[in-house]
Design a protein around this motif. Structure first.
Motif, mmCIF file in Angstrom:
data_model
loop_
_atom_site.group_PDB
_atom_site.id
_atom_site.type_symbol
_atom_site.label_atom_id
_atom_site.label_comp_id
_atom_site.label_asym_id
_atom_site.label_seq_id
_atom_site.Cartn_x
_atom_site.Cartn_y
_atom_site.Cartn_z
ATOM 1 N N PHE A 229 0.878 -1.252 -0.164
ATOM 2 C CA PHE A 229 0.045 0.079 -0.131
ATOM 3 C C PHE A 229 0.738 1.322 0.070
ATOM 4 N N ALA A 230 0.533 2.434 -0.279
ATOM 5 C CA ALA A 230 1.097 3.849 -0.404
ATOM 6 C C ALA A 230 0.003 4.820 -0.109
ATOM 7 N N THR A 291 5.189 -1.005 -7.229
ATOM 8 C CA THR A 291 4.563 -0.137 -8.436
ATOM 9 C C THR A 291 3.309 -0.107 -8.720
ATOM 10 N N GLN A 292 2.445 -1.201 -8.284
ATOM 11 C CA GLN A 292 1.231 -1.561 -8.503
ATOM 12 C C GLN A 292 0.248 -0.412 -7.614
ATOM 13 N N VAL A 293 0.973 0.070 -6.406
ATOM 14 C CA VAL A 293 0.086 0.720 -5.698
ATOM 15 C C VAL A 293 0.668 2.638 -5.870
ATOM 16 N N GLY A 323 -5.334 10.697 -1.101
ATOM 17 C CA GLY A 323 -5.762 9.451 -0.879
ATOM 18 C C GLY A 323 -4.768 8.414 -0.733
ATOM 19 N N ALA A 324 -5.096 6.885 -1.121
ATOM 20 C CA ALA A 324 -4.101 5.864 -0.858
ATOM 21 C C ALA A 324 -4.674 4.978 -1.928
ATOM 22 N N ALA A 325 -3.558 4.091 -1.994
ATOM 23 C CA ALA A 325 -3.861 2.924 -2.974
ATOM 24 C C ALA A 325 -3.412 1.494 -2.397
ATOM 25 N N MET A 381 -6.104 -3.850 -7.424
ATOM 26 C CA MET A 381 -5.630 -2.827 -6.809
ATOM 27 C C MET A 381 -6.804 -1.864 -6.664
ATOM 28 N N ALA A 382 -7.025 -1.039 -5.518
ATOM 29 C CA ALA A 382 -8.106 0.063 -5.402
ATOM 30 C C ALA A 382 -7.551 1.183 -4.898
ATOM 31 N N ARG A 383 -8.024 2.414 -5.303
ATOM 32 C CA ARG A 383 -7.829 3.663 -4.687
ATOM 33 C C ARG A 383 -8.869 4.015 -3.678
#
Ligand code: AMP
Ligand code: GLY
Length: 416
Positions: A229-230, A291-293, A323-325, A381-383
């Motif tokens: 996550f990021a 990278t995916q986030v 926000g976040a991913a 992946m979701a934001r």
């Protein structure tokens, strides 16, 4: 721009997805790619570096982006540049920041970058004598590239001796175990910081957190990464600025001073110790699964930024979304040990209706049916406005996906 991404994992699918969305990109190629990249990029077979350069010429590729470190360590950037092709990544000499842990330590020592104290040994008996002399059980690392598996974190001296024997005597990772590093064990949470650079200018991506262990609560064996996550709340803007000043910039200056200026993506794997952030390792490329986030949070034109870095003219800002991913890996039953391939994958369309992105990793098409082709199958992946919101979306979507025996971690992005 016509852009080529090299690699076949979730990281490369995320790169293709972000680059394809860029207004400056006309077409994306992905070699060898997977069943997911096929939907947005022209794919082709795996090729040697020389063949990839021929392909880039034939197809009029304006920018090549390299996923896996092996190509960089083999000198793909040097080869492409000699042939007048624009490529994002470090030269073979600069890629030693990842391909030789000893080189990385030397650069850090000269530049005064905080990292674990370590010594290199080419003789197993001397390595063991040194382990014996230490107050705390150290970490044992293969010096060369071992596909991310060359690190042992033993709890006892006996386990440390066994690791030395496996690397240096049994040579389980071949010549990567010719020499080993015996390293001070650091303690604290980990974070991954990605720095984009043309050698001088630096732009930081949102700091991320990887999850390397197979099971919930960081239990079980190490894997290639079960999710990320990021941005991680452990690294706020102030700490990120400190990391840029005390770690990223001195390392780049150190590399330039050695005659090996670095361009591309410098990935700092950090441990946030009580004495401040310290480097565990550097990688010479984008991380997977971070990278995916990280890319979904980038507001600026990624293709433009990578191109500016590749040609040594990095000037645009790298802005992030609020926000976040969160991204969670669906893995084959048995991973990271042995697992079956060719198992049908169902429910992706239903999952996507919930507003997630699916980045494929080990997938392929068999008679028109999507099937598994690797240990890590795909990333969901979701934001969201918060980590909590993003992870709730990911987990709802994962309930829709059906793959026999597959599993995923249920604690990614869940902050307690
Ligand atoms: P790597 O395969 O190099 O990513 O390392 C695997 C993991 O080993 C890291 O993510 C850390 O959790 C751990 N590790 C590596 N070096 C150290 C160290 N000096 N002290 C404690 N843990 C470490
Ligand atoms: N996320 C770990 C790596 O890319 O090496």
């Amino acid at each position: 721009m016509r852009v080529m991404v090299i690699g076949s994992g979730g990281r490369e699918h995320a790169l293709c997805w972000k680059l394809a969305a860029s207004p400056s990109v006309e077409k994306v190629f992905c070699l060898p790619g997977n069943a997911g990249t096929m939907e947005i990029a022209e794919t082709g077979p795996a090729r040697s570096i020389a063949e990839l350069a021929d392909f880039a010429h034939q197809k009029g590729i304006d920018l090549t982006v390299v996923g896996p470190e092996a190509y960089l360590a083999e000198g793909i950037v040097d080869c492409f540049r000699e042939r007048g092709l624009t490529i994002f990544g470090p030269t073979q000499a600069a890629a030693r920041i990842e391909s030789s842990k000893f080189f990385a330590k030397e650069v850090m020592a000269r530049a005064g970058v905080p990292t674990a104290a370590s010594r290199r040994f080419t003789d197993p008996i001397e390595a063991k004598e040194y382990v014996e002399s230490l107050a705390e059980v150290p970490v044992i690392k293969a010096d060369g590239l071992a596909a991310g598996k060359g690190v042992f974190v033993p709890e006892t001296r006996e386990e440390a001796f066994a690791a030395i024997d496996q690397l240096m005597v049994s040579r389980i990772y071949g010549s990567a175990g010719k020499s080993v590093l015996v390293e001070e064990r650091l303690r604290g949470p980990e974070a991954s910081v990605f720095a984009l650079t043309d050698g001088k200018e630096v732009r930081l991506f949102p700091p991320a957190q990887d999850h390397k262990r197979a099971y919930d609560g960081d239990q079980g064996p190490n894997t290639g990464g079960m999710g990320a996550f990021a941005p991680t709340p452990l690294v706020d803007r102030g700490l990120l600025a400190e990391i840029e000043e005390t770690i990223i910039r001195p390392t780049l200056e150190g590399l330039a001073a050695l005659g090996t200026p670095y361009t591309g993506l410098l990935y700092a794997g950090l441990m946030l110790t009580q004495q401040g952030p310290k480097v565990i390792e550097f990688n010479c490329r984008f991380g997977d699964p971070e990278t995916q986030v990280v890319l979904p949070l980038v507001k600026s034109d990624l293709a433009g930024l990578l191109w500016e870095a590749a040609v040594g003219k990095l000037k645009s800002p790298l802005e992030w979304e609020d926000g976040a991913a969160v991204s969670v890996v669906l893995a084959s039953g048995g991973y990271p040990g042995t697992y079956q391939k060719g198992i049908p994958i169902f429910g992706l369309a239903e999952a996507k209706e919930l507003g997630v992105e699916i980045f494929h990793a080990g997938t392929s098409l068999k008679d028109g049916q999507l099937v598994t082709g690797g240990g890590r199958i795909l990333n969901v992946m979701a934001r969201g406005n918060s980590l909590h919101q993003a992870s709730a979306k990911v987990y709802a979507a994962l309930e829709k996906i059906r793959v026999k025996d597959a599993f995923f971690r249920r604690d990614i992005g869940i902050i307690r």
